[in-house]
Design a protein around this motif. Sequence first.
Motif, PDB file in Angstrom:
ATOM      1  N   TYR A  77       6.593  -9.248  14.586  1.00 43.35           N
ATOM      2  CA  TYR A  77       7.889  -9.884  14.785  1.00 43.35           C
ATOM      3  C   TYR A  77       8.821  -9.029  15.639  1.00 43.35           C
ATOM      4  N   PHE A  78       8.824  -7.727  15.386  1.00 46.64           N
ATOM      5  CA  PHE A  78       9.743  -6.857  16.111  1.00 46.64           C
ATOM      6  C   PHE A  78       9.094  -6.226  17.344  1.00 46.64           C
ATOM      7  N   LYS A  79       7.924  -6.748  17.718  1.00 50.81           N
ATOM      8  CA  LYS A  79       7.231  -6.308  18.941  1.00 50.81           C
ATOM      9  C   LYS A  79       7.054  -4.794  18.963  1.00 50.81           C
ATOM     10  N   GLY A  80       6.429  -4.296  17.891  1.00 51.42           N
ATOM     11  CA  GLY A  80       6.197  -2.861  17.803  1.00 51.42           C
ATOM     12  C   GLY A  80       5.277  -2.362  18.898  1.00 51.42           C
ATOM     13  N   GLU A  81       5.358  -1.108  19.121  1.00 48.00           N
ATOM     14  CA  GLU A  81       4.489  -0.459  20.107  1.00 48.00           C
ATOM     15  C   GLU A  81       3.185  -0.085  19.406  1.00 48.00           C
ATOM     16  N   TYR A  82       2.068  -0.210  20.107  1.00 47.11           N
ATOM     17  CA  TYR A  82       0.776   0.146  19.552  1.00 47.11           C
ATOM     18  C   TYR A  82       0.267   1.382  20.271  1.00 47.11           C
ATOM     19  N   VAL A  83      -0.091   2.408  19.496  1.00 45.99           N
ATOM     20  CA  VAL A  83      -0.565   3.662  20.073  1.00 45.99           C
ATOM     21  C   VAL A  83      -1.909   4.019  19.442  1.00 45.99           C
ATOM     22  N   PRO A  84      -2.751   4.756  20.185  1.00 45.29           N
ATOM     23  CA  PRO A  84      -4.035   5.173  19.601  1.00 45.29           C
ATOM     24  C   PRO A  84      -3.810   6.115  18.423  1.00 45.29           C
ATOM     25  N   ASN A  85      -4.683   5.999  17.420  1.00 46.58           N
ATOM     26  CA  ASN A  85      -4.588   6.971  16.333  1.00 46.58           C
ATOM     27  C   ASN A  85      -5.117   8.317  16.822  1.00 46.58           C
TER      28      ASN A  85
END
Length: 147
Positions: A77-85
């Motif tokens: 919903y809040f368009k979070g950022e996705y980063v590699p673990n």
Amino acid sequence: MPNKTQFIVLNDAIRARAIIALKNLPLGMAVIMQDSTRTLAQNAALWPALRDVAEQVLWCGKARSKEQWKDIFTGSYFKGEYVPNIDGTGVIALGAKTSLLSKKEFAELLEYIYAFGAQHQVQFRRDRAYWLAYYDRLTQPKRARHA
């Protein structure tokens, strides 16, 4: 520990007390004005809704916990950022923290969860109307008890 006083302006009497406190502040104090954060009723509505989704919907072919669904919804919903673990075997969503959401943002998140649930035939044990009524009961002035 810093000195902290908080006023939630619900009526003119509280506003007047806040003005008096502001006039009496020593120089150098910081004043922050912001929207109120989520209500107790909103918080109370979140976890049962997440439980109902977790019990009734598979995501990517797997059952997900309430906590995982919370991350899925806030990241979506809040368009979070996705980063590699750290070890490169997956990704992590950097979504909004629900404890910092305004009442409006939290209401929008709850509506998003209920809309998702409706699209996926989730049977919610308690619906939006129940939690709104619960909130109304929480915010009503307490009546004096007579012996």
